[in-house]
Design a protein around this motif. Structure first.
Motif, PDB file in Angstrom:
ATOM      1  N   SER A 466      -5.082  -4.955  17.387  1.00  0.00           N
ATOM      2  CA  SER A 466      -6.006  -4.072  16.026  1.00  0.00           C
ATOM      3  C   SER A 466      -5.926  -3.033  15.384  1.00  0.00           C
ATOM      4  CB  SER A 466      -7.815  -4.304  16.288  1.00  0.00           C
ATOM      5  OG  SER A 466      -8.072  -3.349  17.909  1.00  0.00           O
ATOM      6  N   THR A 467      -5.970  -2.113  14.411  1.00  0.00           N
ATOM      7  CA  THR A 467      -5.907  -1.269  14.832  1.00  0.00           C
ATOM      8  C   THR A 467      -6.646   0.224  15.170  1.00  0.00           C
ATOM      9  OG1 THR A 467      -7.237  -0.307  12.168  1.00  0.00           O
ATOM     10  CG2 THR A 467      -4.187  -1.009  12.188  1.00  0.00           C
ATOM     11  N   VAL A 468      -6.196   1.374  15.712  1.00  0.00           N
ATOM     12  CA  VAL A 468      -8.057   2.481  16.097  1.00  0.00           C
ATOM     13  C   VAL A 468      -8.637   3.311  14.806  1.00  0.00           C
ATOM     14  CG1 VAL A 468      -6.984   5.389  17.105  1.00  0.00           C
ATOM     15  CG2 VAL A 468      -5.557   3.228  18.105  1.00  0.00           C
ATOM     16  N   LYS A 469      -7.524   2.777  13.778  1.00  0.00           N
ATOM     17  CA  LYS A 469      -8.357   3.272  12.418  1.00  0.00           C
ATOM     18  C   LYS A 469      -9.072   2.896  11.902  1.00  0.00           C
ATOM     19  CE  LYS A 469      -8.214   5.115   7.571  1.00  0.00           C
ATOM     20  NZ  LYS A 469      -7.230   6.199   6.740  1.00  0.00           N
ATOM     21  N   LYS A 470     -10.351   2.108  12.153  1.00  0.00           N
ATOM     22  CA  LYS A 470     -11.661   1.056  11.710  1.00  0.00           C
ATOM     23  C   LYS A 470     -11.036   0.782  10.289  1.00  0.00           C
ATOM     24  CE  LYS A 470     -14.616   1.434  15.082  1.00  0.00           C
ATOM     25  NZ  LYS A 470     -16.085   1.508  15.921  1.00  0.00           N
ATOM     26  N   ASP A 471     -11.319  -0.494   9.383  1.00  0.00           N
ATOM     27  CA  ASP A 471     -11.500  -1.135   8.155  1.00  0.00           C
ATOM     28  C   ASP A 471      -9.444  -0.135   7.922  1.00  0.00           C
ATOM     29  OD1 ASP A 471     -14.073  -2.518   8.945  1.00  0.00           O
ATOM     30  OD2 ASP A 471     -14.796   0.213   8.304  1.00  0.00           O
ATOM     31  N   LEU A 472      -8.703  -0.372   8.552  1.00  0.00           N
ATOM     32  CA  LEU A 472      -8.066  -0.036   7.795  1.00  0.00           C
ATOM     33  C   LEU A 472      -7.533  -1.883   7.765  1.00  0.00           C
ATOM     34  CD1 LEU A 472      -4.865   1.588   7.426  1.00  0.00           C
ATOM     35  CD2 LEU A 472      -3.999   1.370   9.227  1.00  0.00           C
ATOM     36  N   LYS A 473      -6.622  -1.929   6.248  1.00  0.00           N
ATOM     37  CA  LYS A 473      -6.207  -2.830   5.779  1.00  0.00           C
ATOM     38  C   LYS A 473      -5.200  -2.710   4.959  1.00  0.00           C
ATOM     39  CE  LYS A 473     -10.411  -4.497   4.864  1.00  0.00           C
ATOM     40  NZ  LYS A 473     -11.268  -5.509   6.084  1.00  0.00           N
ATOM     41  N   PHE A 474      -4.003  -4.567   5.388  1.00  0.00           N
ATOM     42  CA  PHE A 474      -3.198  -4.327   4.438  1.00  0.00           C
ATOM     43  C   PHE A 474      -2.433  -3.451   3.476  1.00  0.00           C
ATOM     44  CE2 PHE A 474       0.445  -6.123   1.959  1.00  0.00           C
ATOM     45  CZ  PHE A 474       1.721  -5.925   3.220  1.00  0.00           C
ATOM     46  N   GLU A 475      -3.258  -3.292   2.573  1.00  0.00           N
ATOM     47  CA  GLU A 475      -3.776  -2.916   0.806  1.00  0.00           C
ATOM     48  C   GLU A 475      -2.618  -1.223   1.263  1.00  0.00           C
ATOM     49  OE1 GLU A 475      -7.118  -4.627   0.697  1.00  0.00           O
ATOM     50  OE2 GLU A 475      -4.978  -5.665   1.783  1.00  0.00           O
ATOM     51  N   ASN A 476      -3.552  -0.750   2.632  1.00  0.00           N
ATOM     52  CA  ASN A 476      -3.710   0.790   3.347  1.00  0.00           C
ATOM     53  C   ASN A 476      -2.378   0.900   3.304  1.00  0.00           C
ATOM     54  OD1 ASN A 476      -6.580  -0.531   3.702  1.00  0.00           O
ATOM     55  ND2 ASN A 476      -6.183   0.486   2.447  1.00  0.00           N
ATOM     56  N   LEU A 477      -1.631   0.035   2.768  1.00  0.00           N
ATOM     57  CA  LEU A 477      -0.007   0.637   4.154  1.00  0.00           C
ATOM     58  C   LEU A 477       0.767   1.022   3.279  1.00  0.00           C
ATOM     59  CD1 LEU A 477       0.336  -1.857   6.650  1.00  0.00           C
ATOM     60  CD2 LEU A 477      -0.359  -0.020   7.247  1.00  0.00           C
ATOM     61  N   GLU A 478       1.225   1.961   3.072  1.00  0.00           N
ATOM     62  CA  GLU A 478       2.385   2.486   2.111  1.00  0.00           C
ATOM     63  C   GLU A 478       3.895   2.386   3.196  1.00  0.00           C
ATOM     64  OE1 GLU A 478       1.125   5.739   0.172  1.00  0.00           O
ATOM     65  OE2 GLU A 478      -0.140   6.385   1.535  1.00  0.00           O
ATOM     66  N   PHE A 479       4.926   1.909   1.843  1.00  0.00           N
ATOM     67  CA  PHE A 479       6.443   2.224   2.450  1.00  0.00           C
ATOM     68  C   PHE A 479       7.046   2.394   1.641  1.00  0.00           C
ATOM     69  CE2 PHE A 479       4.138  -2.001   4.053  1.00  0.00           C
ATOM     70  CZ  PHE A 479       4.698  -2.284   4.692  1.00  0.00           C
ATOM     71  N   GLU A 480       8.823   2.698   2.449  1.00  0.00           N
ATOM     72  CA  GLU A 480       9.181   4.099   1.517  1.00  0.00           C
ATOM     73  C   GLU A 480      10.561   3.509   2.396  1.00  0.00           C
ATOM     74  OE1 GLU A 480       9.117   8.526   2.945  1.00  0.00           O
ATOM     75  OE2 GLU A 480       8.638   7.621   5.283  1.00  0.00           O
ATOM     76  N   ALA A 481      11.951   4.154   1.191  1.00  0.00           N
ATOM     77  CA  ALA A 481      13.159   3.401   2.107  1.00  0.00           C
ATOM     78  C   ALA A 481      13.756   3.839   2.815  1.00  0.00           C
ATOM     79  CB  ALA A 481      13.557   4.034   0.368  1.00  0.00           C
ATOM     80  N   MET A 482      13.595   3.239   3.516  1.00  0.00           N
ATOM     81  CA  MET A 482      14.880   4.449   4.858  1.00  0.00           C
ATOM     82  C   MET A 482      16.478   3.155   5.406  1.00  0.00           C
ATOM     83  SD  MET A 482      11.744   6.192   7.203  1.00  0.00           S
ATOM     84  CE  MET A 482      13.146   7.782   8.000  1.00  0.00           C
ATOM     85  N   LEU A 483      16.614   3.316   6.509  1.00  0.00           N
ATOM     86  CA  LEU A 483      17.519   1.841   6.550  1.00  0.00           C
ATOM     87  C   LEU A 483      16.851   0.675   5.682  1.00  0.00           C
ATOM     88  CD1 LEU A 483      18.547   2.799   9.998  1.00  0.00           C
ATOM     89  CD2 LEU A 483      19.688   3.274   7.393  1.00  0.00           C
ATOM     90  N   LEU A 484      15.435   0.302   6.502  1.00  0.00           N
ATOM     91  CA  LEU A 484      15.018  -0.260   5.225  1.00  0.00           C
ATOM     92  C   LEU A 484      13.849  -0.055   5.155  1.00  0.00           C
ATOM     93  CD1 LEU A 484      14.782  -3.397   9.053  1.00  0.00           C
ATOM     94  CD2 LEU A 484      16.150  -3.045   7.219  1.00  0.00           C
ATOM     95  N   MET A 485      12.675  -0.415   4.266  1.00  0.00           N
ATOM     96  CA  MET A 485      11.763  -0.207   3.765  1.00  0.00           C
ATOM     97  C   MET A 485      10.726   0.277   4.985  1.00  0.00           C
ATOM     98  SD  MET A 485      11.956  -0.117   0.523  1.00  0.00           S
ATOM     99  CE  MET A 485      10.472   0.234   0.161  1.00  0.00           C
ATOM    100  N   GLU A 486      10.013   1.147   4.958  1.00  0.00           N
ATOM    101  CA  GLU A 486       9.601   1.291   6.726  1.00  0.00           C
ATOM    102  C   GLU A 486       7.987   2.102   5.963  1.00  0.00           C
ATOM    103  OE1 GLU A 486      11.312   2.957   9.489  1.00  0.00           O
ATOM    104  OE2 GLU A 486      13.396   2.068   9.140  1.00  0.00           O
ATOM    105  N   LEU A 487       7.417   2.000   7.347  1.00  0.00           N
ATOM    106  CA  LEU A 487       5.508   2.247   6.181  1.00  0.00           C
ATOM    107  C   LEU A 487       6.325   3.548   6.747  1.00  0.00           C
ATOM    108  CD1 LEU A 487       3.624  -0.294   9.532  1.00  0.00           C
ATOM    109  CD2 LEU A 487       3.374   0.220   7.067  1.00  0.00           C
ATOM    110  N   LYS A 488       4.762   4.545   6.354  1.00  0.00           N
ATOM    111  CA  LYS A 488       5.203   5.688   5.588  1.00  0.00           C
ATOM    112  C   LYS A 488       4.228   6.148   6.988  1.00  0.00           C
ATOM    113  CE  LYS A 488       5.378   7.001   0.954  1.00  0.00           C
ATOM    114  NZ  LYS A 488       5.159   7.527  -0.345  1.00  0.00           N
ATOM    115  N   ASN A 489       3.365   5.890   6.914  1.00  0.00           N
ATOM    116  CA  ASN A 489       2.887   6.598   8.318  1.00  0.00           C
ATOM    117  C   ASN A 489       2.210   5.345   8.979  1.00  0.00           C
ATOM    118  OD1 ASN A 489       2.103   9.370   7.718  1.00  0.00           O
ATOM    119  ND2 ASN A 489       1.170   8.524   5.516  1.00  0.00           N
TER     120      ASN A 489
END
Length: 500
Positions: A466-489
């Protein structure tokens, strides 16, 4: 005042000349409407806008905006890096027509030649010449499905246990990306280099390798400036760029072990003995007579280390985070494991992996979000497609992430839905392409998928995420271009051991 007016006039005239030169360069391709509808001013605007892209993510956003505004039928012409001719491909139908075209085998030299001082193998070498073909053939042979399953299976099992051990050691605030990176680095060293993988867990190495990809993406986004800076640094780059220094430090340790293996070897790999040798030995044997043996082997090993460990690490950590933020799917994946193994603690077999149907779909859907943002090719000659001429020398960019999220080809593209892969669709194959397309398709596909399935199987059977931050949803995840599309935070995870 007169001097000021003269200087201003010279600047204005110089810019008009530059605008005309830019227009002359792209007039047969495409003209931006620009200021007051004049293509000269439009091209000047994009000349300065693309002079300093600043990051790979900014480049991706810029190309998406241009394709959406000016693209027609999945093809769009523009300029990038000030004046480089670029053809943006945003249609699977066009990709299907040109993906395997013989004139699109090479990578853009302007973008990739900056890497050759540090990495010089079949992934970053721009030209697909005879030397490249020889290297690629070796990689294909040693990374094919049967070789991966026969030679690396036990290494994957051991590394999966190590990851579970690391996860259970930090149950409350797990940095999954760094934990996975250490594991995938050790796998690369043991499986592909045939050396001791323990140095890969050095915290300093992990920290620097974790941030090295930022430098790599800066080079891709600003190749001209990067080449000038890297050439200027010369022999001091390892001291001034700590990440490059860390890579050299680890590479030197690997090279020492390779030298020991060479001295103890009676002969180099042959067709009859190839299963007994690691990829590093093939690289060493190929460059045995080179005057720059150490440098040639080192740069190829460094490329292999980065492309193997970093890409698998990014994909695996993203997939694990997706499991954590999608608890219902995590339980579905666990139930599949439970149906296969029950209370048995045995190791997964090849037959077991074939039965992990939902887990494979979950990995595929994760790759839809975290696959490569784009792929660039170099047009060796003119290419005609749908009545349009892609000119010789142009950079051809396949907008993979854009197509993977395009509602024209994917239903509810922002929704994480593994079941979308229940049915195969040829059109979707060309929008998906997580391991590339054409003759340069990644040879490590079976290596990566087998490693991920084994590891995720063991993780699901041993822990609940589970995530430390409660109620974190998939739609809250942000991606950015690096070698692949990777999570910002990437979120920190909580780990709970499952009771067998």
């Amino acid at each position: 005042m007169e001097m000021f007016a003269t200087s201003a006039l010279i600047i204005v005239v110089a810019h008009l000349v530059l605008g005309l030169l830019l227009w002359f360069r792209v007039r047969k391709l495409y003209s931006y409407p620009g200021l007051l509808g004049f293509p000269v001013f439009g091209n000047l605007y994009y000349f300065y806008k693309t002079m300093l892209i600043a990051s790979f993510e900014n480049m991706r956003i810029h190309l998406v905006q241009v394709a959406e505004q000016y693209g027609k039928n999945g093809i769009c012409f523009c300029i990038l890096f000030c004046f480089r001719k670029v053809v943006i491909i945003s249609s699977p139908q066009v990709m299907k027509q040109i993906g395997f075209h013989p004139n699109l085998k090479d990578k853009p030299p302007y973008v990739f030649e900056s890497f050759l001082k540090y990495t010089d193998g079949p992934f970053t070498t721009p030209s697909s010449d005879d030397v490249w073909k020889m290297k690629r053939k070796e990689y294909n042979n040693l990374l094919k499905k049967s070789s991966v399953e026969n030679n690396f299976y036990n290494i994957f099992l051991k590394s999966a246990d190590k990851l579970v051990e690391l996860m259970l050691a930090t149950p409350s605030t797990l940095d999954i990306e760094k934990a996975v990176l250490g594991v995938t680095q050790s796998v690369t060293m043991e499986a592909l280099f045939g050396v001791d993988g323990r140095p890969a867990f050095d915290p300093e190495i992990i920290d620097h390798m974790y941030t090295l990809k930022n430098i790599i993406t800066l080079i891709i986004g600003n190749p001209g400036i990067a080449k000038t800076i890297l050439n200027g640094l010369g022999p001091f780059d390892g001291l001034l760029i700590r990440q490059a220094g860390a890579l050299k430090k680890l590479s030197s340790q690997i090279m020492k072990q390779v030298h020991v293996k060479l001295k103890s070897s009676q002969h180099f790999p042959s067709e009859n003995t190839k299963s007994n040798y690691s990829l590093s030995m093939y690289i060493a044997s190929r460059t045995e007579k080179s005057k720059k043996f150490d440098q040639n082997v080192l740069t190829e090993l460094q490329e292999l280390f980065i492309t193997s460990s970093s890409t698998v690490s990014s994909t695996m950590s993203c997939t694990i985070i997706c499991l954590a933020v999608l608890p219902e799917m995590q339980e579905k994946a666990w139930k599949e494991q439970n149906e296969i193994f029950g209370d048995d603690t045995r190791e997964p077999s090849l037959e077991d992996l074939e039965r992990m149907i939902f887990l494979e779909r979950f990995i595929k859907e994760s790759l839809r979000f975290c696959g490569p943002p784009l792929i660039a090719k170099h047009a060796a000659e003119d290419i005609k497609v749908d009545g349009v001429i892609i000119p010789k020398g142009a950079i051809v960019v396949y907008m993979l992430d854009f197509m993977r999220k395009d509602p024209k080809y994917w239903k509810d593209p922002k929704l994480f839905d593994p079941d979308r892969f229940l049915e195969e669709n040829e059109c979707l194959n060309y929008t998906y392409a997580p391991f590339g397309i054409g003759v340069r398709t990644c040879p490590g596909m079976n290596f990566a998928m087998t490693q991920m399935k084994i590891t995720l199987s063991k993780v699901l059977r041993r822990v609940k995420l589970s995530t430390v931050k409660k109620d974190l949803k998939f739609e809250n995840l942000e991606f950015e271009a690096m070698l692949l599309m990777e999570l910002k935070n990437p979120p920190f995870l909580k780990v709970e051991e499952r009771i067998m």
